[in-house]
Write a protein that holds these residues in place. Structure first.
Motif, PDB file in Angstrom:
ATOM      1  N   SER A  48     -47.377 -14.014 -48.112  1.00 48.46           N
ATOM      2  CA  SER A  48     -46.400 -13.065 -47.562  1.00 48.46           C
ATOM      3  C   SER A  48     -44.977 -13.487 -47.917  1.00 48.46           C
ATOM      4  O   SER A  48     -44.135 -12.651 -48.288  1.00 48.46           O
ATOM      5  CB  SER A  48     -46.552 -12.952 -46.044  1.00 48.46           C
ATOM      6  N   LYS A  51     -44.340 -12.734 -51.583  1.00 50.57           N
ATOM      7  CA  LYS A  51     -44.113 -11.312 -51.808  1.00 50.57           C
ATOM      8  C   LYS A  51     -42.703 -10.909 -51.369  1.00 50.57           C
ATOM      9  O   LYS A  51     -42.012 -10.156 -52.086  1.00 50.57           O
ATOM     10  CB  LYS A  51     -45.153 -10.497 -51.028  1.00 50.57           C
ATOM     11  N   GLU A  52     -42.260 -11.404 -50.240  1.00 51.15           N
ATOM     12  CA  GLU A  52     -40.911 -11.075 -49.753  1.00 51.15           C
ATOM     13  C   GLU A  52     -39.843 -11.569 -50.734  1.00 51.15           C
ATOM     14  O   GLU A  52     -38.872 -10.861 -51.015  1.00 51.15           O
ATOM     15  CB  GLU A  52     -40.686 -11.707 -48.373  1.00 51.15           C
ATOM     16  N   LYS A  53     -40.023 -12.774 -51.251  1.00 46.68           N
ATOM     17  CA  LYS A  53     -39.026 -13.295 -52.191  1.00 46.68           C
ATOM     18  C   LYS A  53     -39.065 -12.522 -53.507  1.00 46.68           C
ATOM     19  O   LYS A  53     -38.014 -12.262 -54.122  1.00 46.68           O
ATOM     20  CB  LYS A  53     -39.247 -14.794 -52.434  1.00 46.68           C
ATOM     21  N   ARG A  56     -36.997  -9.489 -53.030  1.00 50.17           N
ATOM     22  CA  ARG A  56     -35.558  -9.777 -53.011  1.00 50.17           C
ATOM     23  C   ARG A  56     -35.032 -10.034 -54.426  1.00 50.17           C
ATOM     24  O   ARG A  56     -33.958  -9.561 -54.797  1.00 50.17           O
ATOM     25  CB  ARG A  56     -35.262 -10.989 -52.111  1.00 50.17           C
TER      26      ARG A  56
END
Length: 557
Positions: A48, A51-53, A56
């Protein structure tokens, strides 16, 4: 091939082989989550968080077209493979991110850990691609050629038999404080290469290896270009991209960082100091030292000078003590950033201002100083990448694994761990197990008998004269001391009987703990390539791909 996983915690806390912070961060234990939250920017093992990075980085405005152009131009110096050029083209797309590592441009690739860092970056790029097939992950090697520590890169160490041999290359073109990467190799490099290969034993692979190094290390090449050409050949199938920041186009892309550092100093240092204080409160050492201004000035002779404020209008260049007007430095920062060189604090931030870096592959000491940078990244508004521990290996050849098979049997993994953490204990245990006279139990029994005899004597002496009890205790201490001395002499005598075993341990030390350091920090890869061929790189890669970076691997060939 057998591989044994050794605990970083034991190697750090008992053997002092790795920094404590690295051990606690890499081990993926109860301390890792806290360290990640306080000192780093996300858990590289958490899908997770990855995926978030990725999202961004995809949304950030990197100057990708300019980046691709400078990378394509730089590669022409390094004999790029088609896959490398393909990976560079992928960087035009916002769904392509970089897995970065880097190292100083050591002679013939430097110590083994340079190879392990490179293999780790390639392996992580493959792993993330499997987990996130919609994205592309390209491995990039940062060529640290702006450093001026010549002694760090100008030697190479191999084993000749079971003896260490270190050759140092003296380059007449090198001057004090000159950036190593710009230092050109003179005609003397040919003689040095010949001398080096005269030390290597004959093998089926020697001629191929010799040609590889001679093609890279030629007169006129720099330390940087020779290093990159050799590494490009070693990893030609992996699409490895090489990047040097000693480039006008690169420094132009990083210009905003230099300007902000100059305009706000010593603010970034204040942030590093605050983060370092938290690190020390947590019981760890701060590795890197921030300066009022975290970049050097490069002069026309390719030398780097530390810049320190003197008063409102002047700076001092150290160690020369030359004065420089603030207005003159301002002119350089705004108009000639190529004459500036980031120090250890600013270098990662400059890197990640230019590159869409998802993860940086770091060695033990690097992990420690990256832990000081979180607040500085926030100050500059740059996305801090995941900090991923590189793979750490010790290669054990058959001549050494046979020794551990003899002394460890089915418990070889425990013996390897003991060797790196409590070698003296391991030797004593082995000698005790194979001694005709069980010295440990013999002296333990004798000590117990002395204590019992004097305790019984004290009881009787009390009835005669109470002051004799103290005398009896003093006597006991003297006897036990002498008994301890006798015990040490007995062990020395037993050791003399175990000369064969001790000589084998000495052989193990030369191979596995050369100069008292972990093998990966001393030996050069050419020692193994000469014996096992260039395919040995693939052997390393297979081991690295199976590692998650949480343990040190002992690999028996």
């Amino acid at each position: 091939m057998n591989a044994y996983a050794l605990s970083y915690e034991r190697l750090a806390h008992t053997g002092k082989r790795f920094p404590l912070l690295f051990a606690d961060y890499a081990s993926n234990n109860s301390k890792t989550e806290h360290l990640t939250a306080q000192f780093f920017n996300g858990n590289f093992r958490n899908l997770s968080a990855i995926k978030e990075k990725l999202l961004r980085l995809e949304q950030r405005d990197y100057q990708r077209e300019k980046l691709v152009a400078l990378l394509l131009e730089q590669q022409q110096q390094f004999s790029p493979s088609p896959k490398t050029l393909e990976n560079i083209e992928k960087l035009r797309q916002p769904k392509t991110v970089a897995i970065v590592t880097g190292q100083q441009v050591g002679l013939f690739s430097g110590s083994l850990y340079t190879i392990y860092k490179t293999a780790s970056a390639i392996a992580l790029a493959k792993r993330y691609k499997r987990e996130f097939p919609d994205y592309d992950f390209v491995p990039i090697f940062w060529l640290e050629g702006e450093d001026h520590d010549y002694d760090e890169v100008a030697h190479v160490t191999i084993l000749v038999g079971n003896e260490l041999k270190t050759l140092r290359y003296e380059e007449k073109n090198y001057a004090e404080r000159k950036m190593v990467g710009r230092t050109r190799l003179s005609e003397s490099i040919a003689a040095f290469v010949n001398e080096f290969f005269s030390l290597l034993p004959a093998s089926d692979f020697k001629a191929t290896l010799s040609n590889l190094i001679q093609n890279a290390y030629q007169p006129g090449e720099t330390f940087l270009t020779a290093f990159a050409k050799l590494m490009s050949d070693l990893f030609q199938r992996d699409g490895l991209i090489f990047l040097t920041s000693d480039d006008v186009a690169f420094k132009s892309l990083a210009k905003e960082i230099f300007i902000k550092e100059f305009e706000t100093f010593p603010r970034s240092s204040t942030e590093v100091i605050a983060q370092s204080a938290l690190l020390e409160e947590a019981g760890y050492d701060a590795q890197a030292k921030a300066r009022p201004i975290n970049f050097y000035l490069i002069d026309e002779q390719h030398r780097r000078w530390t810049i320190e404020p003197h008063d409102e209008k002047h700076f001092i260049l150290k160690p020369s003590r030359e004065e420089m007007l603030k207005t003159a430095l301002m002119e350089i920062v705004y108009n000639s950033p190529e004459t500036l060189s980031p120090n250890v604090i600013l270098r990662p931030i400059v890197q990640d201002k230019v590159l869409p870096t998802l993860a940086y592959i770091a060695g033990p000491s690097e992990v420690a100083y990256w832990a000081q940078l979180k607040r500085a990244y926030q100050f500059f508004g740059v996305e801090m990448p995941f900090v991923v521990p590189r793979a750490s290996l010790t290669i054990v050849e058959q001549k050494i694994s046979k020794v551990f098979e003899k002394i460890g049997g089915e418990f070889r993994e425990a013996r390897y761990e003991q060797f790196f953490t409590e070698k003296d204990v391991m030797m004593r245990e082995y000698i005790a197990e194979h001694s005709d006279v069980k010295l440990e139990s013999l002296f333990e029994s004798a000590e117990q008998e002395v204590r019992q005899a004097l305790a019984k004597l004290e009881t009787s002496l009390k009835t005669l004269d109470a002051s004799l009890v103290q005398t009896a205790e003093t006597t006991q201490n003297k006897i036990l001391f002498q008994l301890g001395q006798l015990k040490e002499k007995a062990f020395r005598a037993e050791k003399q009987k175990q000369n064969d075993f001790l000589s084998q341990i000495e052989k193990c030390e030369a191979n596995l703990l050369p100069m008292g350091n972990m093998q990966e920090r001393v030996l050069n890869i050419t020692y193994f390539l000469n014996k096992y061929g260039l395919s040995f790189i693939e052997t390393i890669q297979r081991v690295v791909e199976e590692s998650d970076g949480s343990t040190h691997w002992v690999v028996e060939l």
